[in-house]
Design an enzyme around this catalytic site. Structure first.
Site, PDB file in Angstrom:
ATOM      1  N   GLY A 162      12.124 -39.650   1.191  1.00  0.00           N
ATOM      2  CA  GLY A 162      12.274 -40.819   0.817  1.00  0.00           C
ATOM      3  C   GLY A 162      10.768 -41.635   1.226  1.00  0.00           C
ATOM      4  O   GLY A 162       9.940 -41.099   2.128  1.00  0.00           O
ATOM      5  N   THR A 180      10.160 -44.922  -7.464  1.00  0.00           N
ATOM      6  CA  THR A 180      10.937 -43.854  -7.150  1.00  0.00           C
ATOM      7  C   THR A 180      12.510 -44.071  -7.294  1.00  0.00           C
ATOM      8  O   THR A 180      12.968 -42.963  -7.509  1.00  0.00           O
ATOM      9  CB  THR A 180      10.814 -43.168  -5.880  1.00  0.00           C
ATOM     10  OG1 THR A 180      11.189 -44.098  -4.703  1.00  0.00           O
ATOM     11  CG2 THR A 180       9.310 -42.960  -5.594  1.00  0.00           C
ATOM     12  N   ALA A 181      12.553 -45.281  -7.539  1.00  0.00           N
ATOM     13  CA  ALA A 181      14.300 -45.583  -7.615  1.00  0.00           C
ATOM     14  C   ALA A 181      14.517 -46.977  -7.860  1.00  0.00           C
ATOM     15  O   ALA A 181      13.559 -47.845  -7.786  1.00  0.00           O
ATOM     16  CB  ALA A 181      15.264 -45.344  -6.414  1.00  0.00           C
ATOM     17  N   SER A 215      16.898 -38.753  13.484  1.00  0.00           N
ATOM     18  CA  SER A 215      16.608 -39.169  14.513  1.00  0.00           C
ATOM     19  C   SER A 215      17.930 -39.492  15.547  1.00  0.00           C
ATOM     20  O   SER A 215      17.933 -39.023  16.859  1.00  0.00           O
ATOM     21  CB  SER A 215      15.855 -40.374  14.913  1.00  0.00           C
ATOM     22  OG  SER A 215      14.341 -39.947  14.561  1.00  0.00           O
ATOM     23  N   GLU A 241       1.003  -1.137   0.071  1.00  0.00           N
ATOM     24  CA  GLU A 241       0.005   0.018   0.006  1.00  0.00           C
ATOM     25  C   GLU A 241       0.784   1.427   0.103  1.00  0.00           C
ATOM     26  O   GLU A 241       0.581   2.204  -0.826  1.00  0.00           O
ATOM     27  CB  GLU A 241      -0.998  -0.025   1.046  1.00  0.00           C
ATOM     28  CG  GLU A 241      -1.958  -1.049   1.243  1.00  0.00           C
ATOM     29  CD  GLU A 241      -1.468  -2.337   2.084  1.00  0.00           C
ATOM     30  OE1 GLU A 241      -2.099  -3.031   2.595  1.00  0.00           O
ATOM     31  OE2 GLU A 241      -0.431  -2.679   2.048  1.00  0.00           O
ATOM     32  N   CYS A 274      -0.405   0.156   7.642  1.00  0.00           N
ATOM     33  CA  CYS A 274      -0.747   0.567   6.166  1.00  0.00           C
ATOM     34  C   CYS A 274      -2.416   1.289   6.303  1.00  0.00           C
ATOM     35  O   CYS A 274      -2.678   2.251   5.418  1.00  0.00           O
ATOM     36  CB  CYS A 274      -1.020  -0.833   5.135  1.00  0.00           C
ATOM     37  SG  CYS A 274       0.828  -1.155   4.937  1.00  0.00           S
TER      38      CYS A 274
END
Length: 362
Positions: A296, A165-166, A226, A56, A88
């Site tokens: 993954g 995926t692989a 972890s 603004e 504003c």
């Protein structure tokens, strides 16, 4: 309330302006403003970066004296509090704007209708709700953080048409083509943080930076690890701006990672893993609006099982990899199709040779 065709046109223009801040405004929302007087645009602006001028005031500066008596089309309720920049709403009042049309109210508790109240108290006509769904989509992460106390989490994955995926040996570069990978970098660039797991760090050694599109800001990189197994030589640690989320407070391992430029955040759950919900709460506390997860099989499954995924961004390559390869998500086997996880398709389009699917939990 009835909005005119001109109202729609100018608000759409404001949204296009706001979108220019897609990669840069975090932790602030993306906001655009257009000032119109007698049907002519006299000023416009968009917020670029936290700490810099809001949309603004930028539009008011461009308009100058022509702002008096104008209508302000703004994609978010004007702020009413003193933060890094002045309110504003006060600027619009001081400039003599006669009408404000906002796409949506600000979910920030510091504003939450107070901007509208200040404008109305000054005699300015205020209308809200024009192209609201488009404005919410543009700031979906900011809305999530303000209303749910956690970021919007988008899970990105790429797979063959048979859902792999692989290869069994871990090879995954590259299943999709260069256009899809470049498109994936655009989604990375709009996120405030990129989330991955220790398995991906060990298998792929990714940087997880934005490289294929131009941006002045790199997202925070977050590793769910972890047991603090991230190698200090991992490419993801280069350049800092990395948060390692752990379930153990091993001081020696923490010191090694911190010496390599990472910050360590310890938040265990009852099972001795990283408390993903606690991690997302911490990211929200740090001003993270959107999280882009590129992980993954295991972490993807955990995020889905625990209900933290708000959106799935899936690229499908026109190929088959075959049995024995790695799948997308570590989810429990079902005995009834009634228990399947249903999704709502938001967008399906071809990107290069591949298909991009954007879906959300039903």
């Amino acid at each position: 309330m009835a909005f005119t065709a001109a109202d729609h046109e100018f608000m759409a223009r404001s949204l296009r302006l706001a979108e220019q801040g897609l990669f840069t405004t975090t932790p602030n929302p993306r906001v655009g403003c257009v000032l119109v007087r007698e049907g002519v645009v006299v000023g416009e602006g968009w917020h670029r970066k936290a700490g810099e001028a809001h949309a603004e005031p930028l539009a008011l500066v461009e308009a100058g004296a022509a702002a008096r008596g104008s209508t302000a089309y703004v994609t978010l309720e004007p702020c009413s509090h003193h933060g890094r920049t002045p309110p504003c709403a006060e600027a619009l009042v001081a400039a003599g704007v006669s009408r404000v049309v906002a796409a949506m109210a600000d979910p920030n508790p510091l504003v939450a209708g107070q901007g509208f109240a200040a404008l109305r108290a000054a005699g300015i006509a205020v209308e809200c709700g024009l192209l609201e769904s488009e404005a919410r989509e543009l700031n979906i992460g900011f809305v999530s953080r303000m209303t749910r106390g956690r970021p919007w989490l988008r899970l990105k994955a790429a797979a063959s048409l048979d859902g792999q995926t692989a290869l069994e040996n871990g090879t995954s570069q590259w299943i999709t083509g260069p256009e899809a990978r470049r498109d994936g970098h655009r989604w990375r660039a709009r996120a405030c943080a990129v989330l991955t797991g220790i398995g991906t760090v060990k298998d792929d050694d990714p940087e997880l930076t934005v490289r294929a599109v131009e941006t002045s800001r790199q997202p925070l990189r977050v590793v769910v690890d972890s047991r603090l197994e991230t190698p200090v030589s991992a490419r993801i640690l280069r350049g800092g701006n990395v948060l390692v989320a752990a379930a153990v407070g091993d001081q020696e391992r923490m010191a090694r990672l911190e010496a390599a430029g990472a910050e360590v955040f310890v938040q265990p759950n009852s099972a001795g893993k990283v408390d993903l919900g606690g991690l997302l709460t911490e990211l929200a506390r740090r001003g993270i609006n959107e999280v882009h997860a590129e992980a993954g099989f295991k972490l993807n499954g955990s995020l889905l099982r625990e209900g933290w995924v708000d959106e799935v961004l899936l690229y499908l390559a026109p190929c088959f990899i075959g049995s024995g390869a790695r799948g997308l998500f570590n989810l429990d086997a079902l005995t009834s199709l009634d228990d399947r996880r249903r999704l709502i398709l938001r967008d399906v389009r071809q990107v290069g040779a591949d298909i991009r699917v954007l879906a959300r939990p039903a």
